[in-house]
Every structure is written in structure tokens, then in C-alpha cells.
Design a protein around this motif. Structure first.
Motif, PDB file in Angstrom:
ATOM      1  N   ARG A   1      65.422  11.529  -8.324  1.00 35.11           N
ATOM      2  CA  ARG A   1      65.007  10.804  -9.532  1.00 35.11           C
ATOM      3  C   ARG A   1      63.482  10.720  -9.663  1.00 35.11           C
ATOM      4  O   ARG A   1      62.979  10.206 -10.647  1.00 35.11           O
ATOM      5  CB  ARG A   1      65.592   9.395  -9.520  1.00 35.11           C
ATOM      6  CG  ARG A   1      67.106   9.410  -9.510  1.00 35.11           C
ATOM      7  CD  ARG A   1      67.640   8.012  -9.503  1.00 35.11           C
ATOM      8  NE  ARG A   1      69.059   8.025  -9.196  1.00 35.11           N
ATOM      9  CZ  ARG A   1      69.799   6.942  -9.125  1.00 35.11           C
ATOM     10  NH1 ARG A   1      69.260   5.762  -9.348  1.00 35.11           N
ATOM     11  NH2 ARG A   1      71.068   7.029  -8.826  1.00 35.11           N
TER      12      ARG A   1
ATOM     13  N   TYR B   1      62.639   0.779  -9.615  1.00 35.63           N
ATOM     14  CA  TYR B   1      63.903   0.204  -9.172  1.00 35.63           C
ATOM     15  C   TYR B   1      65.069   1.050  -9.656  1.00 35.63           C
ATOM     16  O   TYR B   1      65.016   1.639 -10.734  1.00 35.63           O
ATOM     17  CB  TYR B   1      64.060  -1.210  -9.741  1.00 35.63           C
ATOM     18  CG  TYR B   1      63.065  -2.187  -9.173  1.00 35.63           C
ATOM     19  CD1 TYR B   1      63.413  -3.025  -8.129  1.00 35.63           C
ATOM     20  CD2 TYR B   1      61.774  -2.254  -9.676  1.00 35.63           C
ATOM     21  CE1 TYR B   1      62.490  -3.914  -7.602  1.00 35.63           C
ATOM     22  CE2 TYR B   1      60.846  -3.142  -9.150  1.00 35.63           C
ATOM     23  CZ  TYR B   1      61.212  -3.969  -8.125  1.00 35.63           C
ATOM     24  OH  TYR B   1      60.303  -4.840  -7.593  1.00 35.63           O
ATOM     25  N   SER B   2      66.107   1.072  -8.859  1.00 40.37           N
ATOM     26  CA  SER B   2      67.404   1.584  -9.276  1.00 40.37           C
ATOM     27  C   SER B   2      68.322   0.373  -9.240  1.00 40.37           C
ATOM     28  O   SER B   2      68.598  -0.166  -8.165  1.00 40.37           O
ATOM     29  CB  SER B   2      67.906   2.660  -8.316  1.00 40.37           C
ATOM     30  OG  SER B   2      69.189   3.107  -8.723  1.00 40.37           O
ATOM     31  N   GLU B   3      68.685  -0.078 -10.419  1.00 45.76           N
ATOM     32  CA  GLU B   3      69.380  -1.357 -10.577  1.00 45.76           C
ATOM     33  C   GLU B   3      68.482  -2.443  -9.982  1.00 45.76           C
ATOM     34  O   GLU B   3      67.359  -2.576 -10.410  1.00 45.76           O
ATOM     35  CB  GLU B   3      70.784  -1.289  -9.996  1.00 45.76           C
ATOM     36  CG  GLU B   3      71.640  -0.269 -10.740  1.00 45.76           C
ATOM     37  CD  GLU B   3      73.044  -0.151 -10.234  1.00 45.76           C
ATOM     38  OE1 GLU B   3      73.525  -1.054  -9.522  1.00 45.76           O
ATOM     39  OE2 GLU B   3      73.679   0.869 -10.576  1.00 45.76           O
ATOM     40  N   ASP B   4      68.909  -3.162  -8.977  1.00 46.92           N
ATOM     41  CA  ASP B   4      68.079  -4.217  -8.387  1.00 46.92           C
ATOM     42  C   ASP B   4      67.394  -3.786  -7.098  1.00 46.92           C
ATOM     43  O   ASP B   4      66.796  -4.601  -6.411  1.00 46.92           O
ATOM     44  CB  ASP B   4      68.933  -5.469  -8.094  1.00 46.92           C
ATOM     45  CG  ASP B   4      69.383  -6.159  -9.363  1.00 46.92           C
ATOM     46  OD1 ASP B   4      68.715  -5.987 -10.400  1.00 46.92           O
ATOM     47  OD2 ASP B   4      70.401  -6.869  -9.322  1.00 46.92           O
ATOM     48  N   ARG B   5      67.465  -2.517  -6.780  1.00 45.17           N
ATOM     49  CA  ARG B   5      66.933  -2.020  -5.510  1.00 45.17           C
ATOM     50  C   ARG B   5      65.582  -1.335  -5.711  1.00 45.17           C
ATOM     51  O   ARG B   5      65.461  -0.391  -6.507  1.00 45.17           O
ATOM     52  CB  ARG B   5      67.933  -1.044  -4.906  1.00 45.17           C
ATOM     53  CG  ARG B   5      67.539  -0.482  -3.585  1.00 45.17           C
ATOM     54  CD  ARG B   5      68.656   0.357  -3.034  1.00 45.17           C
ATOM     55  NE  ARG B   5      68.235   1.073  -1.856  1.00 45.17           N
ATOM     56  CZ  ARG B   5      68.987   1.948  -1.223  1.00 45.17           C
ATOM     57  NH1 ARG B   5      70.210   2.210  -1.658  1.00 45.17           N
ATOM     58  NH2 ARG B   5      68.535   2.568  -0.169  1.00 45.17           N
TER      59      ARG B   5
END
Length: 94
Positions: free
Chosen positions: A74, A41-45
Motif C-alpha cells: 500500500r 493508518y490502516s483502519e485503526d492501526r
């Protein structure tokens, strides 16, 4: 996750996932301790993931790897596969 997977397969290969989301859900319901989604995840995604099938006490199989290519810098899929490997190692799988 299934939307991301379907988008990747259609865009790269012009195909759909072998299983439908409903079929994967049925398999997960039949084998709740043997089928897992591992995600990054990237933050909540959710930006990458794979479905990990624990085949038996020593073998596992990753299937349906997908990532959001906006986050390729990433290397989220690498992280997902590292986590899959770590989970198997913690279970003493070979």
C-alpha cells in the motif's frame, strides 16, 4: 509508533533510535509547534510514520521514518512523506 520504529531499526540495521522516547517527548514539550508525528493508518492501526521537525520558517527535516512491512504493497510511507511535504507547502516553506 516508537515500537514500530525500534523494530525496524533493530531488524534492518541492528541499532536503536538515536533519541529515546522520553527524549523525543521532552523535545516535543519544549517545541510543541515544531515537532510532529505524521502517520498512515490502516483502519485503526498505525502502519507508517515519520517525525517532522520544523527547523525554522523555511526548512523542515523528517527523521525516524518507519513502516510495517506487512503493508508495503500500500506504500504507506510514501503517503506519509507526501503529507509531510503538503504540510510544509501549506506553511509556505521552501
Amino acid at each position: 509508533y516508537w515500537g514500530l520504529l525500534a523494530k525496524n531499526l533493530a531488524g534492518k540495521h541492528g541499532v536503536h533510535p538515536t533519541h529515546t522516547l522520553e527524549e523525543i517527548g521532552q523535545l516535543r514539550d519544549l517545541f510543541p509547534d515544531r515537532i510532529h508525528l505524521i502517520g498512515a493508518y490502516s483502519e485503526d492501526r498505525l502502519v507508517a510514520g515519520t517525525v517532522l521537525f520544523l527547523m525554522n520558517s523555511v526548512a523542515a527535516h523528517t527523521m525516524y521514518m518507519a513502516q510495517d512491512y506487512e503493508f508495503q504493497d500500500r506504500r504507506p510511507l510514501n503517503l506519509v512523506l507526501l503529507e509531510a511535504n503538503s504540510q510544509c507547502k501549506r506553511k509556505n516553506m521552501r
